[in-house]
Scaffold this motif. Structure first.
Motif, mmCIF file in Angstrom:
data_model
loop_
_atom_site.group_PDB
_atom_site.id
_atom_site.type_symbol
_atom_site.label_atom_id
_atom_site.label_comp_id
_atom_site.label_asym_id
_atom_site.label_seq_id
_atom_site.Cartn_x
_atom_site.Cartn_y
_atom_site.Cartn_z
ATOM 1 N N ARG A 180 5.619 -9.116 -1.366
ATOM 2 C CA ARG A 180 4.503 -9.978 -0.986
ATOM 3 C C ARG A 180 4.302 -11.092 -2.020
ATOM 4 N N GLU A 181 4.009 -12.308 -1.530
ATOM 5 C CA GLU A 181 3.855 -13.476 -2.415
ATOM 6 C C GLU A 181 2.686 -13.311 -3.377
ATOM 7 N N ASN A 182 1.528 -12.941 -2.807
ATOM 8 C CA ASN A 182 0.356 -12.731 -3.670
ATOM 9 C C ASN A 182 -0.464 -11.568 -3.109
ATOM 10 N N PHE A 183 -1.468 -11.157 -3.889
ATOM 11 C CA PHE A 183 -2.213 -9.943 -3.525
ATOM 12 C C PHE A 183 -3.553 -10.248 -2.850
ATOM 13 N N ASP A 184 -3.742 -11.486 -2.423
ATOM 14 C CA ASP A 184 -5.032 -11.845 -1.819
ATOM 15 C C ASP A 184 -5.259 -11.077 -0.518
ATOM 16 N N GLY A 185 -6.474 -10.615 -0.332
ATOM 17 C CA GLY A 185 -6.902 -10.069 0.958
ATOM 18 C C GLY A 185 -6.348 -8.702 1.329
ATOM 19 N N ILE A 186 -5.751 -8.008 0.391
ATOM 20 C CA ILE A 186 -5.192 -6.678 0.715
ATOM 21 C C ILE A 186 -6.328 -5.667 0.886
ATOM 22 N N THR A 187 -6.333 -4.950 1.986
ATOM 23 C CA THR A 187 -7.382 -3.950 2.216
ATOM 24 C C THR A 187 -6.891 -2.570 1.780
ATOM 25 N N PRO A 188 -7.822 -1.649 1.504
ATOM 26 C CA PRO A 188 -7.403 -0.280 1.188
ATOM 27 C C PRO A 188 -6.554 0.317 2.303
ATOM 28 N N GLU A 189 -6.887 0.012 3.547
ATOM 29 C CA GLU A 189 -6.146 0.574 4.677
ATOM 30 C C GLU A 189 -4.678 0.138 4.628
ATOM 31 N N GLU A 190 -4.435 -1.152 4.293
ATOM 32 C CA GLU A 190 -3.047 -1.636 4.166
ATOM 33 C C GLU A 190 -2.351 -0.961 2.992
ATOM 34 N N ALA A 191 -3.061 -0.866 1.873
ATOM 35 C CA ALA A 191 -2.446 -0.318 0.653
ATOM 36 C C ALA A 191 -2.160 1.175 0.801
ATOM 37 N N LEU A 192 -2.865 1.832 1.711
ATOM 38 C CA LEU A 192 -2.662 3.282 1.893
ATOM 39 C C LEU A 192 -1.435 3.595 2.758
ATOM 40 N N LYS A 193 -0.766 2.540 3.250
ATOM 41 C CA LYS A 193 0.450 2.774 4.062
ATOM 42 C C LYS A 193 1.671 2.660 3.168
ATOM 43 N N HIS A 194 2.144 3.789 2.650
ATOM 44 C CA HIS A 194 3.324 3.751 1.773
ATOM 45 C C HIS A 194 4.598 3.776 2.600
ATOM 46 N N PRO A 195 5.601 2.933 2.198
ATOM 47 C CA PRO A 195 6.805 2.858 3.048
ATOM 48 C C PRO A 195 7.650 4.127 3.096
ATOM 49 N N THR A 196 7.696 4.936 2.014
ATOM 50 C CA THR A 196 8.631 6.085 2.043
ATOM 51 C C THR A 196 7.986 7.443 1.783
ATOM 52 N N TRP A 197 6.805 7.507 1.136
ATOM 53 C CA TRP A 197 6.230 8.796 0.775
ATOM 54 C C TRP A 197 4.879 8.971 1.466
#
Ligand SMILES: NC(=O)c1ccc[n+]([C@@H]2O[C@H](COP(=O)([O-])OP(=O)(O)OC[C@H]3O[C@@H](n4cnc5c(N)ncnc54)[C@H](OP(=O)(O)O)[C@@H]3O)[C@@H](O)[C@H]2O)c1
Length: 387
Positions: A180-197
């Protein structure tokens, strides 16, 4: 038959550990199970495994738990007595799967009692690594890491002598925001989606910020007694190579498996034995890609902050950890922006200063002070930022 206590049995690691117990009947007797709030699941586990003791740290669900367990088989103990449970002479192994600094007291108690500790609770090692190592050495305790990276390194180190180790290479999936280019606007819901674990919420956010890799740099430095400048991080999105050890002759030994935490849990529980398993196998008749990228250190300041914490030593890693715990909590509560997690950790380290970490008391004091400062900084950001 080994007697086992699982701390944090209702969490992601705790539930995976119980799956390993189920798959190996007759190998473990459960002496104790603990949780924080999830009284219903802890009660169900108690009815299934008949542990001698259960404990719930948050008192809210105590009555639910008390009503649901079989008092003839299982005794409900106070949260304050969990350390005593870990030291009990009947216990062979303490598997610590508590999340956060809250796991430290029990790790220390188990090591002082000379137990084998299967350690998932990396925050213990980060906050108090040198002290825990001294406790283990003095009292005959043993730490077997469960973190997949450290389990990998532990296994790779068996390929040579400690004096022959050139570098440890920790792999990281990169989390969901590596590209991702920058971290603006990231919600907890998005961050809680881990790609492999699939993991608990705190470590999932730590993986998104790479603070998890920062914690793991510190954990590795203490577990394997190696200077942090010989620990490197590489992004490996497939999470198949769990970490590597480069030896002085130029050979790099890696440990590979499909991403499944039951493997390192099983390894730690049975160590030094390896047991036959039918969990996860590669199918080499199909294409398998393994990619490696340098970590974007400028974007993820977590790595540099972790190296700084190990360099500063003393209470600094405990401060790093405490600030991160507060920042993650504030982010998950929708109080601060994702990018503020880095600012909070850095500013807390700046404001806290340095100090010795020779006793548990000093480390607990540092944790309280850093948590307080980090909480204040988070509140400042909450007031100034719009989420
Ligand atoms: N999950 C993974 O794949 C993974 C991989 C590597 C390392 N680890 C490490 O393993 C540890 C556990 O992670 P997790 O993902 O399993 O976390 P989790 O799913 O959130 O589970 C945490 C466990 O600890 C209990 N707990 C929470 N706060 C507590 C407190 N203050 N006192 C006592 N118990 C408390 C929870 O009880 P309740 O359920 O009642 O809240 C739960 O049983 C962390 O240190 C993490 O970094 C995890």
């Amino acid at each position: 038959m080994k007697n086992l206590v699982i701390l944090g049995s209702t969490g992601s690691i705790g539930r995976n550990a119980l799956d390993i117990i189920d798959r190996n009947p007759g190998r473990f007797r459960i002496i104790g199970l603990t949780a924080n709030r999830n009284a219903e699941l802890l009660a169900a586990q108690a009815r299934k495994y008949n542990p001698s003791y259960v404990a719930l740290c948050d008192r809210t669900g105590l009555s639910i738990l008390a009503e649901s367990i079989n008092p003839a088989k299982t005794k409900l103990i106070d949260a304050e007595d969990v350390s005593k449970l870990c030291s009990d002479s009947s216990v062979d192994i303490v598997l610590n799967a508590v999340v956060g600094f809250a796991g430290l007291k029990a790790t220390a108690a188990a090591l002082i009692a000379g137990k084998k500790v299967a350690l998932a609770n990396k925050e213990s090692m980060v906050a108090a690594g040198p002290l825990l190592n001294r406790m283990a050495a003095t009292h005959g305790g043993e730490i077997i890491p469960i973190d997949s990276e450290h389990s990998a390194i532990f296994q790779c180190l068996a390929s040579g002598k400690r004096t022959e180790v050139a570098r440890l290479i920790l792999t990281s999936s990169g989390g969901p925001f590596f590209r991702r280019e920058n971290f603006d606007g990231i919600t907890p819901e998005e961050a809680l989606k881990h790609p492999t674990w699939n993991m608990g919420p705190k470590i999932t956010i730590d993986s998104a910020t790479l603070m998890n890799k920062g914690l793991e740099i510190i954990e590795a430095a203490y577990l394997f007694d190696i200077p942090a400048d010989r620990i490197e991080v590489v992004i490996h999105p497939q999470s198949v190579v769990h970490s590597m050890v480069e030896f002085i002759d130029g050979s790099t030994i890696a440990q590979l498996s499909k991403p499944d935490m039951r493997l390192p849990i099983q390894y730690a529980l049975f160590y030094p034995e390896r047991i036959k398993q039918d969990l996860v196998q590669f199918d080499f008749s199909k294409e398998l890609r393994l990619d490696f990228y340098p970590p974007p250190k400028d974007k993820f300041r977590s790595l540099e902050l972790a190296y700084r914490a190990v360099r500063e030593a003393g209470i600094s890693p405990a401060v790093f950890n405490a600030a991160n715990e507060q920042a993650v909590k504030a982010f998950l509560d929708h109080k601060i922006q994702f990018k503020r997690i880095f600012d909070i950790v850095e500013e807390t380290m700046n404001r806290c200063g340095l100090g010795d970490a020779d006793t548990l008391e000093q480390i607990f004091t540092a944790n309280s002070k850093a948590s307080h400062i980090a909480g204040n900084i988070a509140a400042e950001f909450e007031n100034t930022d719009k989420f």
